[in-house]
Write a protein that holds these residues in place. Structure first.
Motif, mmCIF file in Angstrom:
data_model
loop_
_atom_site.group_PDB
_atom_site.id
_atom_site.type_symbol
_atom_site.label_atom_id
_atom_site.label_comp_id
_atom_site.label_asym_id
_atom_site.label_seq_id
_atom_site.Cartn_x
_atom_site.Cartn_y
_atom_site.Cartn_z
ATOM 1 N N ALA A 218 6.592 -11.511 20.991
ATOM 2 C CA ALA A 218 5.777 -11.641 19.778
ATOM 3 C C ALA A 218 6.649 -11.545 18.534
ATOM 4 N N GLU A 219 6.267 -12.316 17.540
ATOM 5 C CA GLU A 219 6.743 -12.137 16.171
ATOM 6 C C GLU A 219 5.499 -12.055 15.314
ATOM 7 N N GLN A 220 5.364 -10.964 14.575
ATOM 8 C CA GLN A 220 4.130 -10.706 13.847
ATOM 9 C C GLN A 220 4.391 -10.266 12.418
ATOM 10 N N LYS A 221 3.454 -10.601 11.590
ATOM 11 C CA LYS A 221 3.364 -10.012 10.262
ATOM 12 C C LYS A 221 2.414 -8.831 10.373
ATOM 13 N N THR A 222 2.790 -7.682 9.830
ATOM 14 C CA THR A 222 1.971 -6.487 10.025
ATOM 15 C C THR A 222 1.676 -5.769 8.715
ATOM 16 N N PHE A 223 0.572 -5.042 8.737
ATOM 17 C CA PHE A 223 0.189 -4.149 7.647
ATOM 18 C C PHE A 223 -0.291 -2.839 8.269
ATOM 19 N N VAL A 224 0.223 -1.720 7.761
ATOM 20 C CA VAL A 224 -0.187 -0.393 8.235
ATOM 21 C C VAL A 224 -0.474 0.494 7.034
ATOM 22 N N GLU A 225 -1.566 1.218 7.092
ATOM 23 C CA GLU A 225 -1.823 2.236 6.072
ATOM 24 C C GLU A 225 -2.439 3.460 6.729
ATOM 25 N N ARG A 226 -2.317 4.576 6.050
ATOM 26 C CA ARG A 226 -2.869 5.847 6.518
ATOM 27 C C ARG A 226 -3.794 6.407 5.431
ATOM 28 N N PRO A 227 -5.061 6.045 5.484
ATOM 29 C CA PRO A 227 -6.006 6.535 4.478
ATOM 30 C C PRO A 227 -6.103 8.054 4.432
ATOM 31 N N TYR A 228 -5.656 8.710 5.463
ATOM 32 C CA TYR A 228 -5.604 10.178 5.497
ATOM 33 C C TYR A 228 -4.848 10.731 4.290
ATOM 34 N N TYR A 229 -3.864 9.989 3.795
ATOM 35 C CA TYR A 229 -3.073 10.437 2.648
ATOM 36 C C TYR A 229 -3.536 9.830 1.323
ATOM 37 N N GLN A 230 -4.595 9.043 1.346
ATOM 38 C CA GLN A 230 -5.086 8.396 0.128
ATOM 39 C C GLN A 230 -6.253 9.197 -0.454
ATOM 40 N N THR A 231 -5.985 10.415 -0.802
ATOM 41 C CA THR A 231 -7.050 11.305 -1.265
ATOM 42 C C THR A 231 -7.591 10.921 -2.633
ATOM 43 N N ASP A 232 -6.857 10.112 -3.377
ATOM 44 C CA ASP A 232 -7.297 9.711 -4.720
ATOM 45 C C ASP A 232 -7.747 8.253 -4.789
ATOM 46 N N VAL A 233 -7.830 7.594 -3.647
ATOM 47 C CA VAL A 233 -8.237 6.183 -3.617
ATOM 48 C C VAL A 233 -9.736 6.110 -3.371
ATOM 49 N N THR B 292 3.184 -0.041 -3.209
ATOM 50 C CA THR B 292 3.149 0.928 -4.297
ATOM 51 C C THR B 292 1.764 1.057 -4.935
ATOM 52 N N GLU B 293 0.785 0.325 -4.406
ATOM 53 C CA GLU B 293 -0.582 0.493 -4.871
ATOM 54 C C GLU B 293 -1.534 0.195 -3.722
ATOM 55 N N ALA B 294 -2.724 0.767 -3.800
ATOM 56 C CA ALA B 294 -3.684 0.634 -2.716
ATOM 57 C C ALA B 294 -4.318 -0.745 -2.701
ATOM 58 N N ILE B 295 -4.617 -1.227 -1.503
ATOM 59 C CA ILE B 295 -5.396 -2.448 -1.327
ATOM 60 C C ILE B 295 -6.865 -2.058 -1.264
#
Length: 452
Positions: A200-215, A432-435
């Protein structure tokens, strides 16, 4: 913030088989004898593991910000010793069963041991939240869930159980506040004859909303979200998959989905769980062993064995960014790897009576400074060593992120190995900013990615 506090008070008052946090006296050691995330501040007796001094926060010469490549701050260091099949008995107390098996099978393989560098560094607010969690965070439902009020920091900096250590692994600070992306994340599988396949060759996105307490708009129960777009092989190009995990998987199970261009619709994929093989990894890795462990802890009993010193992959800048000839016939090129001596938490998982799984036992060795880097071994139902994983990382010194994704995994039954999450061609990037939440629902992701 008021909602988080109220939710924490509500959950702490419920009868949900919850466990109390550590005492104030124990927690007072954080920042003194323990680092803010709970590792031992001091070095070991002979000095081979140094004292923790805050981690690596300064870029070395040659680093180009926003290039997707992090320059190696230790490029000029020489190894202290080399371990191979001939001398591994001298060091076996610091090697996993998986490491020893690789050495036994491959006389040409070796492990170069470098000076230990405790580079893990975290943002101040993550450290503060972790210290707060020591006396307030609770594990619920016999270890299967975590209080949502823990968000923002490592939940259990002074872990008392195997479940707590595994939750630290699941909730580690790995992708910053707003997530990371790769434009070309590759998986390579090498069969027993030395044949190489890019599965596989993939484009990926990962986020951890657990740390987005102000989003705004984030579900306080959501702790992890990932999606990938397949670019190769050609027959799978355009396929998308996604996973979302929650702090109480008994109430909100993993939400997995997939999209194929031929069907042109998003489908739920509940099979992306437990011991289902990951197709994009050539079936070499299971869904619940992504990054050593992923998913729900309900099928195994997780026992905290203790802590010990082990040789683990660490500060692997060469392996991540400068290893063009990384694939050899039966193992990765050992010249690309860097091994260091670190203290690790040891957790042993045994399959519960009446539960089904391809493995009967698993053992995890998790770095005390990151809860991510380390080693993992798994045994089949006959008690034979089946698979082993070596997972190392790099410190993103310009973002205070211990980034740990690329790894080698061995299947001793099939005589195969793989390298997973290889970003050599495209590098890795920190957002550097939330989606927005609207942009991250599966339908919006599919529309956006298929129109490019």
């Amino acid at each position: 913030m008021k909602f988080q506090v109220a939710l924490g008070l509500l959950l702490s008052g419920m009868s949900l088989s919850s466990l109390a946090a550590v005492s104030a006296d124990e927690a007072a050691q954080l920042g003194k004898t323990l680092t803010p995330v709970g590792a031992e501040m001091a070095g070991n007796a002979d000095g081979s593991i140094p004292a923790y001094e805050g981690g690596l926060r300064t870029a070395p010469p040659g680093f180009k910000p926003d290039s997707g490549i992090w320059a190696d701050p230790f490029a000029d260091e020489k190894p202290l010793l080399r371990i191979n099949a001939g001398n591994m008995a001298e060091y076996e107390d610091k090697l996993s069963d998986g490491q020893k098996e690789v050495l036994r099978r491959n006389p040409d393989y070796y492990m170069d041991i470098y000076p230990t560098r405790r580079t893990a560094a975290y943002p101040q607010d993550v450290q503060d939240a972790t210290v707060r969690n020591a006396t307030s965070c609770q594990i619920l439902k016999d270890g299967l869930a975590v209080d949502a009020a823990c968000r923002g920091g490592i939940p259990f900096p002074i872990p008392k159980t195997g479940n707590e250590v595994m939750w630290n692994q699941l909730l580690r600070y790995n992708d910053g506040k707003f997530g990371t992306t790769t434009s070309s994340s590759n998986t390579w599988v090498v069969d027993r004859n030395g044949g190489v396949t890019k599965t596989a060759e993939q484009k990926t996105f990962v986020e951890r909303p657990y740390y987005q307490t102000d989003v705004e708009g984030r579900d306080p129960q959501m702790f992890y979200r990932v999606y990938s777009v397949t670019k190769q092989p050609a027959r799978k190009a355009g396929e998308l998959t996604g996973l979302t995990d929650y702090l109480d998987p008994t109430a909100k199970p993993r939400r997995a989905w997939s999209y194929t261009p031929g069907q042109r619709r998003v489908k739920l994929a509940p099979e992306f769980n437990y011991d289902t093989p990951v197709a994009s990894m050539g079936g070499l890795e299971l869904f619940d062993e992504l990054f050593m462990f992923s998913g729900t802890q309900d099928r195994f009993d997780f026992k905290l064995v203790g802590k010990k010193e082990m040789y683990i992959p660490y500060n692997n800048y060469r392996f991540y960014f400068d290893c063009k000839d990384q694939l050899q016939a039966a193992h990765p090129n050992p010249a690309c790897e860097r091994w260091e001596l670190h203290r690790v938490w040891v957790v042993e998982a045994t399959l519960k009576p009446g539960m089904r799984h391809v493995y009967s036992k698993r053992r995890y060795y998790l770095d005390e400074d990151t809860y991510g880097a380390g080693l993992y071994d798994a045994w089949d139902q006959s008690g034979t060593l089946y698979r082993a994983m070596m997972l190392g990382g790099v410190q993103f010194y310009d973002h205070d992120i211990p980034y740990i994704v690329k790894h080698a995994i061995y299947d001793f039954n099939k005589g195969m190995y793989g390298i997973v999450n290889d970003g050599l061609n495209g590098g890795y990037r920190v957002l550097t900013e939330a989606i927005s939440e609207r942009s991250l629902n599966p339908e919006a992701i599919v529309m956006r990615e298929t129109q490019r």
